[in-house]
Enzyme design. Structure first.
Site, PDB file in Angstrom:
ATOM      1  N   SER A  86      -2.637 -48.498   8.482  1.00 42.38           N
ATOM      2  CA  SER A  86      -1.878 -48.244   7.270  1.00 42.38           C
ATOM      3  C   SER A  86      -1.421 -49.601   6.780  1.00 42.38           C
ATOM      4  O   SER A  86      -0.705 -50.302   7.474  1.00 42.38           O
ATOM      5  CB  SER A  86      -0.683 -47.350   7.577  1.00 42.38           C
ATOM      6  OG  SER A  86       0.124 -47.267   6.440  1.00 42.38           O
ATOM      7  N   ARG A  87      -1.897 -49.990   5.584  1.00 46.70           N
ATOM      8  CA  ARG A  87      -1.651 -51.367   5.157  1.00 46.70           C
ATOM      9  C   ARG A  87      -0.259 -51.587   4.572  1.00 46.70           C
ATOM     10  O   ARG A  87       0.221 -52.691   4.556  1.00 46.70           O
ATOM     11  CB  ARG A  87      -2.710 -51.791   4.148  1.00 46.70           C
ATOM     12  CG  ARG A  87      -4.024 -52.101   4.816  1.00 46.70           C
ATOM     13  CD  ARG A  87      -4.981 -52.760   3.846  1.00 46.70           C
ATOM     14  NE  ARG A  87      -5.870 -51.782   3.247  1.00 46.70           N
ATOM     15  CZ  ARG A  87      -7.013 -51.387   3.783  1.00 46.70           C
ATOM     16  NH1 ARG A  87      -7.414 -51.869   4.935  1.00 46.70           N
ATOM     17  NH2 ARG A  87      -7.769 -50.507   3.187  1.00 46.70           N
ATOM     18  N   VAL A  88       0.371 -50.539   4.050  1.00 51.81           N
ATOM     19  CA  VAL A  88       1.684 -50.774   3.437  1.00 51.81           C
ATOM     20  C   VAL A  88       2.794 -49.927   4.044  1.00 51.81           C
ATOM     21  O   VAL A  88       3.962 -50.174   3.827  1.00 51.81           O
ATOM     22  CB  VAL A  88       1.645 -50.527   1.906  1.00 51.81           C
ATOM     23  CG1 VAL A  88       0.819 -51.575   1.226  1.00 51.81           C
ATOM     24  CG2 VAL A  88       1.164 -49.145   1.588  1.00 51.81           C
TER      25      VAL A  88
END
Lengths: 133, 507
Positions: free
Chosen positions: B367-369
């Site tokens: 999950s990048r953010v």
């Protein structure tokens, strides 16, 4: 390369434009031979349609269809023709009149790919939709 | 009595006299060709892109949408029974872009992509319409993702956290529980101030009936809209379904609310777009998809966003689903959507068949953010736990080769086994964030080391029941969202008290 119906029609128009009748006959004969050679006979309908459009455009002619419940009087017809001339910029209007009792009253005017539906039948249908909604 | 009668007649007269049938010029065309939901129309010289077209047929009007504007032709998709349309039928342009009804009235409903009811509860009572296609909000209007979406799934909330306004892809083979993850997430949004839209694209209608009944059972239909383009619908309806669902979500976004939207699934959407494109004679590219298949999904997912305060502060969180074929992540559509989204949850068959359900692969999922959106308490336990999980995976692979292991390694392996037990979760059983914090806190601090591995889940549910009875801790965590000394002590107390009630601890 495939030749589209429009290209055929345009070339045909350019060939026959301003030619006397006997020459036109010769040109048409050659044109048919050419169509046959290219196996494009199935495009004849499209070609004639496009040809009529090109001819009308070049000569400032506009063919329109006027459907009415009763025949239009000369003044009313004049108004319609003036309207068409103004809208399309055509010099000559070929009005095809059709009587149709089914539309009850008013008129339907069709030209180019436009339609002006001022028939009583259409108004009643619109009223029906509005009341139902 | 007579006054009412007069009143009604008076009103009717007024209505009719006020009704002006407007005679205006309409642009018309003629159908040249109809095939598989696609029509080629001549004329219509002023047609706009994605304008609604009305096909006048003997069976009444049928709606279509202009998609290809060529020199002499308009290519249109037909959103209805295309078998009723004949060559030469009249087609009218309406000067309106395709739009769907939006508003509070769509909540709790099952609708088709045109906003027509499929649940037999009558017409959607609203007078607001949103265009189906809309340009996504720009940079100025956006804010960074900072509030969490609680999916209620332990493995996800801890390791792959999702924030409001994020786009997180759920990807995996068929039958691995992709839809189940999404449905659990919807169920867990109860009381979380979140509206949900579930867009079913090309799904079996029996499956959707099942889902709707499950959602109703769990009280989730009170804040959920289902947009259904079933497997029996034409490709055109499948194609507009996600955009229509997104338009419905955008209404709430504009009101400053948070929305969760699930596209189930985008691989079928791409297939339907491929069908339409090929029928419209657009040139095929890789895997026969048209050249703009990336734009197809990027413009849809870009509409998911978190708006800043000045623009209402609403958000749309998107959970697109992609079905892979035999785990092939490097196929065309999966790589496209992976690159568009802010992370992916990868479901793996091996884990699934081993009984680790949900079968989330912790290594490949990212999950990048989302991590900036986790609550502090969760962040504190999750960081350590992620390390624990990674070490276990490494050691477990290594430990297969030898039996002589030192004490420290053995301990880590034991704890890892318990961690993977905790990751297991039944369907339709989402878990509150406070309970997740308690169980993870207990694990990383070694409170579960004396619980046998096979009894971990039993102990876990006992612990939750115990926590429910003493709801002081749960409430405190939910209010403070932090792990201070007071809460930590209370959790320790809770676990010890619970342990005293069971008899299977390792001495």
């Amino acid at each position: 390369m495939k030749i589209s119906a429009q290209q055929y029609a345009l070339s045909l128009y350019q060939l026959v434009e301003g030619k006397p009748e006997n020459e036109v006959k010769k040109i048409l004969k050659n044109f048919v031979v050419f169509l046959n050679k290219n196996l494009d006979f199935n495009k004849v309908n499209e070609i004639t349609n496009s040809f009529v459009k090109i001819w009308n455009f070049e000569h400032g002619e506009l063919s329109a269809e006027l459907v009415s419940a009763r025949e239009f009087g000369p003044t009313a017809k004049e108004i319609v023709i003036d309207y068409l001339k103004e809208k399309s910029g055509a010099k000559k209007v070929l009005l095809n009149e059709i009587e149709d009792k089914d539309i009850l009253g008013g008129f339907i005017l069709k030209y180019d790919n436009k339609i002006v539906d001022g028939s009583l039948k259409n108004s009643l249908e619109e009223l029906k939709i509005k009341i139902e909604a | 009595m007579s006054s009412t009668k007069d009143f009604i007649i008076e009103q009717l007269k007024e209505e009719i006299s006020g009704f002006k049938s407007e005679v205006s010029e309409k642009s018309v065309g003629r159908v040249l060709k109809v095939s598989d939901g696609i029509a080629l129309v001549s004329g219509l010289s002023e047609a706009m892109m994605s304008e609604i077209l009305k096909f006048k047929t003997e069976k009444g009007d049928i709606t279509g949408v202009a998609l290809n504007l060529e020199e002499n032709l308009v290519g249109a998709i037909i959103l209805g029974d295309f078998t009723a349309i004949k060559e030469g039928d009249e087609v009218q342009a309406t000067k309106r872009i395709l739009e769907v009804p939006v508003g509070e009235a769509v909540i709790g409903r099952v609708l088709n992509p045109l906003g027509e009811p499929l649940d037999g509860k009558g017409k959607v009572e609203t007078n607001k319409f949103y265009p189906v296609e809309k340009i996504a909000p720009g940079v100025i209007t956006r804010a960074s993702v900072k509030e969490p979406v609680q999916t209620g799934i332990k493995a996800i909330d801890a390791m792959i956290p999702i924030g409001r306004g994020q786009r997180e892809l759920i990807i995996g083979d068929r039958q691995l529980g992709k839809t189940a993850l999404a449905i659990d997430t919807i169920i867990n949004q109860k009381g979380q101030n979140m509206k949900c839209v579930y867009v079913a694209i090309g799904q079996k209608e029996s499956k959707i009936a099942n889902i709707v009944s499950k959602l109703t059972e769990n009280g989730a239909m009170e804040y959920t809209t289902v947009v259904l383009a079933g497997a029996s619908n034409s490709a055109s309806l499948l194609y507009i379904a996600p955009y229509a669902g997104c338009a419905m979500a955008e209404y709430f976004l504009d009101k400053g609310e948070d929305v969760l939207i699930i596209y189930d699934d985008l691989s079928k959407h791409a297939v339907s777009y491929r069908e339409i494109s090929l029928l419209l004679r657009r040139p095929p590219g890789r895997e026969a998809y048209p050249g703009d298949v990336f734009y197809l999904h990027s413009r849809l997912l870009e509409r998911a966003c978190k708006l800043n305060k000045e623009y209402g502060g609403g958000s749309i969180t998107a959970l697109p689903i992609i079905e892979t074929q035999a785990g092939d992540l490097s196929a065309y559509i999966p790589t496209n959507v992976i690159s568009i989204t802010d992370g992916q949850i990868f479901l793996e068959p091996d884990l699934f068949y081993k009984g680790n359900r949900p079968a989330v692969n912790a290594g490949l999922s990212v999950s990048r953010v989302g991590s900036s959106a986790q609550i502090k308490a969760m962040k504190k336990v999750a960081g350590k736990m992620r390390l624990e999980a990674a070490q276990y995976r490494e050691l477990a692979a290594f430990a297969q080769f030898g039996s002589d292991l030192d004490e420290d390694t053995k301990k880590k392996l034991e704890r890892g086994k318990r961690l993977y037990e905790i990751f297991k979760q039944d369907q339709y059983m989402p878990l509150s964030v406070a309970k997740q914090v308690i169980i993870y806190y207990s694990l990383i601090n070694g409170f579960l080391d004396d619980v046998p591995v096979e009894k971990t889940r039993e102990f876990e549910s006992a612990l939750y029941k115990y926590a429910d009875l003493n709801d002081g801790v749960l409430k405190l965590i939910e209010e403070k969202k932090e792990l201070d000394e007071e809460i930590e002590n209370k959790i320790k107390q809770l676990v010890n008290d619970c342990k005293a009630t069971v008899d299977y601890l390792i001495k």
